[in-house]
Design a protein around this motif. Structure first.
Motif, short mmCIF file in Angstrom:
data_model
loop_
_atom_site.label_atom_id
_atom_site.label_comp_id
_atom_site.label_asym_id
_atom_site.label_seq_id
_atom_site.Cartn_x
_atom_site.Cartn_y
_atom_site.Cartn_z
N TRP A 29 -3.58 -14.93 -23.55
CA TRP A 29 -3.85 -15.40 -24.91
C TRP A 29 -4.13 -14.20 -25.80
CZ3 TRP A 29 -4.82 -20.73 -26.42
CH2 TRP A 29 -4.60 -21.65 -25.39
N GLU A 40 -2.40 -17.22 -17.52
CA GLU A 40 -2.04 -17.28 -18.94
C GLU A 40 -2.57 -16.06 -19.66
OE1 GLU A 40 -3.79 -20.86 -20.36
OE2 GLU A 40 -2.30 -22.15 -19.41
N CYS A 45 -2.62 -21.74 -9.46
CA CYS A 45 -3.03 -21.19 -10.75
C CYS A 45 -1.82 -20.62 -11.49
CB CYS A 45 -4.05 -20.07 -10.57
SG CYS A 45 -5.63 -20.68 -9.99
N HIS A 46 -1.68 -21.01 -12.74
CA HIS A 46 -0.67 -20.41 -13.59
C HIS A 46 -1.39 -19.45 -14.53
CE1 HIS A 46 2.79 -23.10 -12.64
NE2 HIS A 46 1.79 -23.83 -12.17
N THR A 68 -7.13 -13.25 -20.51
CA THR A 68 -6.31 -13.92 -19.52
C THR A 68 -7.10 -15.10 -18.94
OG1 THR A 68 -7.09 -12.48 -17.75
CG2 THR A 68 -5.11 -11.80 -18.91
N ARG A 69 -6.35 -16.09 -18.53
CA ARG A 69 -6.95 -17.25 -17.87
C ARG A 69 -6.20 -17.52 -16.58
NH1 ARG A 69 -7.76 -21.43 -22.98
NH2 ARG A 69 -9.42 -20.23 -23.97
N ASN A 70 -6.90 -18.10 -15.65
CA ASN A 70 -6.28 -18.47 -14.37
C ASN A 70 -5.63 -17.27 -13.70
OD1 ASN A 70 -6.94 -21.08 -15.17
ND2 ASN A 70 -4.91 -21.44 -16.01
N ASP A 71 -6.26 -16.10 -13.83
CA ASP A 71 -5.62 -14.90 -13.30
C ASP A 71 -5.90 -14.69 -11.82
OD1 ASP A 71 -8.22 -14.14 -13.33
OD2 ASP A 71 -7.98 -12.54 -14.79
N TYR A 99 1.85 -16.39 -23.18
CA TYR A 99 2.76 -16.59 -22.07
C TYR A 99 2.02 -17.24 -20.90
CZ TYR A 99 6.57 -15.51 -18.80
OH TYR A 99 7.60 -15.61 -17.90
N THR A 100 2.72 -18.11 -20.19
CA THR A 100 2.20 -18.67 -18.95
C THR A 100 3.08 -18.21 -17.80
OG1 THR A 100 1.39 -20.62 -20.10
CG2 THR A 100 1.60 -20.79 -17.72
N ARG A 110 -1.75 -18.74 -27.35
CA ARG A 110 -1.24 -18.45 -26.02
C ARG A 110 0.09 -17.72 -26.13
NH1 ARG A 110 -0.43 -23.41 -22.33
NH2 ARG A 110 1.45 -23.57 -23.54
#
Ligand SMILES: [Zn+2]
Length: 106
Positions: free
Chosen positions: A53, A51, A48-49, A31-34, A5-6, A3
């Motif tokens: 990766w 992230e 949602c934050h 990306t996650r939670n975009d 950055y969040t 990861r």
């Protein structure tokens, strides 16, 4: 995969700017939670934050340097940005959105 950055909750505009930097550098990432999936899943975007990766561990140090540069306000100020209100893409010299008048986020 690591990861990188969040983001703050709902900072999809920031996410898109960082993605542009990583694209330029040829770094592979996911990306996650975009926010793109949350609309379908019923989770409010504000919870949602997003992230980022980095897929290849050998890219991580380079991605981390890009991140640090990007987090420097002077550097970030030279980048195009996306309006948080209407998602218009705006050039770096604009301090507010010409489309809807929203101020540029910090
Ligand atoms: Zn706008």
């Amino acid at each position: 995969m690591k990861r990188l950055y969040t983001f703050n909750a709902g900072d999809v505009a920031g996410l898109s700017l960082l993605r542009a930097e990583l694209d330029l550098a040829g770094i592979t990432y996911v990306t996650r939670n975009d926010g793109l999936f949350s609309a379908a899943g019923g989770i409010p975007v504000t919870e949602c934050h997003p992230e980022v990766w980095v897929l290849e561990n050998e890219h991580f140090d380079r991605a981390d340097r890009i991140l640090r540069d990007w987090l420097t306000p002077a550097k970030r100020g030279k980048l195009p940005w996306q309006c948080p209100e209407c998602a218009e893409e705006l050039d770096a010299q604009f301090e507010s959105c010409w489309n809807c008048g929203a101020s540029r986020p910090g």
